[in-house]
Design an enzyme around this catalytic site. Structure first.
Site, PDB file in Angstrom:
ATOM      1  N   ASP A  60       0.842  -0.933  -0.111  1.00  0.00           N
ATOM      2  CA  ASP A  60       0.089  -0.186  -0.057  1.00  0.00           C
ATOM      3  C   ASP A  60       0.585   1.387  -0.169  1.00  0.00           C
ATOM      4  OD1 ASP A  60      -1.942   1.874   0.247  1.00  0.00           O
ATOM      5  OD2 ASP A  60      -2.302   1.304   2.314  1.00  0.00           O
ATOM      6  N   LYS A  62       0.261   3.654  -2.034  1.00  0.00           N
ATOM      7  CA  LYS A  62      -0.812   4.767  -2.707  1.00  0.00           C
ATOM      8  C   LYS A  62      -0.067   5.540  -3.935  1.00  0.00           C
ATOM      9  CE  LYS A  62      -4.114   4.798   0.901  1.00  0.00           C
ATOM     10  NZ  LYS A  62      -3.150   4.057   1.905  1.00  0.00           N
ATOM     11  N   PRO A  67       4.246   8.845 -14.597  1.00  0.00           N
ATOM     12  CA  PRO A  67       4.433   7.285 -15.249  1.00  0.00           C
ATOM     13  C   PRO A  67       5.686   7.138 -14.591  1.00  0.00           C
ATOM     14  CG  PRO A  67       3.264   8.583 -16.696  1.00  0.00           C
ATOM     15  CD  PRO A  67       3.545   9.520 -15.662  1.00  0.00           C
ATOM     16  N   PRO A 169     -11.469  -0.485   3.430  1.00  0.00           N
ATOM     17  CA  PRO A 169     -10.797  -0.517   4.766  1.00  0.00           C
ATOM     18  C   PRO A 169     -12.119   0.389   5.431  1.00  0.00           C
ATOM     19  CG  PRO A 169     -10.075   1.089   3.367  1.00  0.00           C
ATOM     20  CD  PRO A 169     -11.064   0.286   2.329  1.00  0.00           C
TER      21      PRO A 169
HETATM   22  O1  O7M Z   1      -8.469  -0.515  10.401  1.00  0.00           O
HETATM   23  P1  O7M Z   1      -7.440   0.616  10.513  1.00  0.00           P
HETATM   24  O2  O7M Z   1      -8.433   1.855  10.536  1.00  0.00           O
HETATM   25  O3  O7M Z   1      -6.428   0.811  11.719  1.00  0.00           O
HETATM   26  O4  O7M Z   1      -6.727   0.559   9.220  1.00  0.00           O
HETATM   27  C1  O7M Z   1      -7.281   0.941   7.911  1.00  0.00           C
HETATM   28  C2  O7M Z   1      -6.056   0.686   6.864  1.00  0.00           C
HETATM   29  O5  O7M Z   1      -6.726   0.849   5.840  1.00  0.00           O
HETATM   30  C3  O7M Z   1      -4.816   1.688   7.082  1.00  0.00           C
HETATM   31  O6  O7M Z   1      -3.784   0.855   6.516  1.00  0.00           O
HETATM   32  C4  O7M Z   1      -5.261   2.805   6.173  1.00  0.00           C
HETATM   33  O7  O7M Z   1      -3.894   3.475   5.649  1.00  0.00           O
HETATM   34  C5  O7M Z   1      -6.122   1.833   5.196  1.00  0.00           C
HETATM   35  N1  O7M Z   1      -7.037   2.851   4.265  1.00  0.00           N
HETATM   36  C6  O7M Z   1      -7.948   3.429   5.098  1.00  0.00           C
HETATM   37  O8  O7M Z   1      -8.110   3.369   6.396  1.00  0.00           O
HETATM   38  N2  O7M Z   1      -8.911   4.218   4.372  1.00  0.00           N
HETATM   39  C7  O7M Z   1      -8.825   4.307   2.963  1.00  0.00           C
HETATM   40  O9  O7M Z   1      -9.646   4.920   2.208  1.00  0.00           O
HETATM   41  C8  O7M Z   1      -7.884   3.750   2.164  1.00  0.00           C
HETATM   42  C9  O7M Z   1      -6.799   2.769   2.903  1.00  0.00           C
HETATM   43  C10 O7M Z   1      -6.049   1.945   2.174  1.00  0.00           C
HETATM   44  O10 O7M Z   1      -5.670   0.786   2.447  1.00  0.00           O
HETATM   45  O11 O7M Z   1      -5.574   2.511   0.968  1.00  0.00           O
HETATM   46  C11 O7M Z   1      -5.280   1.443  -0.122  1.00  0.00           C
END
Ligand code: O7M
Length: 213
Positions: A60, A62, A67, A169
């Site tokens: 992750d 992001k 590119p 998530p």
């Molecule tokens: O259960 P948590 O809240 O402790 O963790 C949630 C995980 O999902 C954490 O790694 C966040 O960075 C990720 N996440 C979100 O919480 N919200 C989003 O919209 C997107 C992500 C994510 O994983 O994006 C790829």
């Protein structure tokens, strides 16, 4: 990615030892482990390889750049052992295509973020989430990330992406309901703090799993 429990562990701890212990202990409860900046920056890229010896790893990062830079980031983490990567849609189609090409070269999955789960996502992401979901389909991504905190948005995004995968998530610490997210169309739930901060993480994972049955 296998689909046994439909749970993905967000392993946002900053100690490599803790990460490896949790990954071993929780092996049967999660179909994949998502690791990102907190763990990779603390433990180094080699942690991707070490965790992927235990479980499939979704990186992750992001990814959100031009590119060429996207390609370099994706290749580095896929080469380290990740079997999936997560990218942002907002840099545009050429940037996402670079991620898709890298993922394809490694036989890996690409997931594209649409609308995020936190309140701040209302400002910029929510108004563009549908476009981002369309773009994910256009570049033939494996799937998208959509918020368990807003099941109605999962439903909408599902109507755009067809049978691509939704990973979601926001359950547990962010207040989203696992059952409601699945009912709205999520394929997998991502859970972090509610598991790794629990006194007994395996029991917490077991409880979450039960809410899905
Ligand atoms: O259960 P948590 O809240 O402790 O963790 C949630 C995980 O999902 C954490 O790694 C966040 O960075 C990720 N996440 C979100 O919480 N919200 C989003 O919209 C997107 C992500 C994510 O994983 O994006 C790829």
């Amino acid at each position: 990615m296998k689909k046994d429990t439909r749970l993905i562990l967000a392993l946002d701890v900053t100690s490599k030892e803790q990460a490896l212990t949790l990954a071993e202990e929780l092996q049967g409860y999660f179909d994949a482990i998502k690791i990102g900046y907190p763990l990779i920056l603390s433990a180094g890229l080699c942690v991707v390889k070490e965790i992927s010896a235990i479980s499939q790893v979704i990186a992750d990062l992001k990814v959100a750049d031009i590119p060429n830079t996207n390609r370099l980031i994706c290749e580095a983490v896929l080469d380290a052992g990740a079997s999936g990567i997560i990218a942002q849609a907002f840099p545009g189609k050429d940037s996402l295509l670079a991620c898709k090409e890298s993922a394809s070269a490694f036989g890996a999955d690409l997931f594209v973020v649409t609308e995020m789960s936190h309140p701040g996502a209302h400002l910029f992401m929510a108004p563009l989430a549908e476009k981002m979901a369309h773009l994910a389909a256009e570049v033939d991504a494996t799937g998208v990330v959509a918020p368990a905190t807003r099941p109605d948005r999962i439903r909408l995004i599902r109507s755009i992406i067809g049978d691509r995968t939704i990973i979601s998530p926001g359950v547990g610490a962010q207040g989203g309901s696992a059952a409601a997210a699945l009912k709205a169309g999520a394929d997998y739930l991502i859970a972090g703090r509610s598991i790794y901060e629990a006194k007994r993480p395996a029991e917490s994972a077991e409880r979450l799993l039960k809410t899905l049955q």
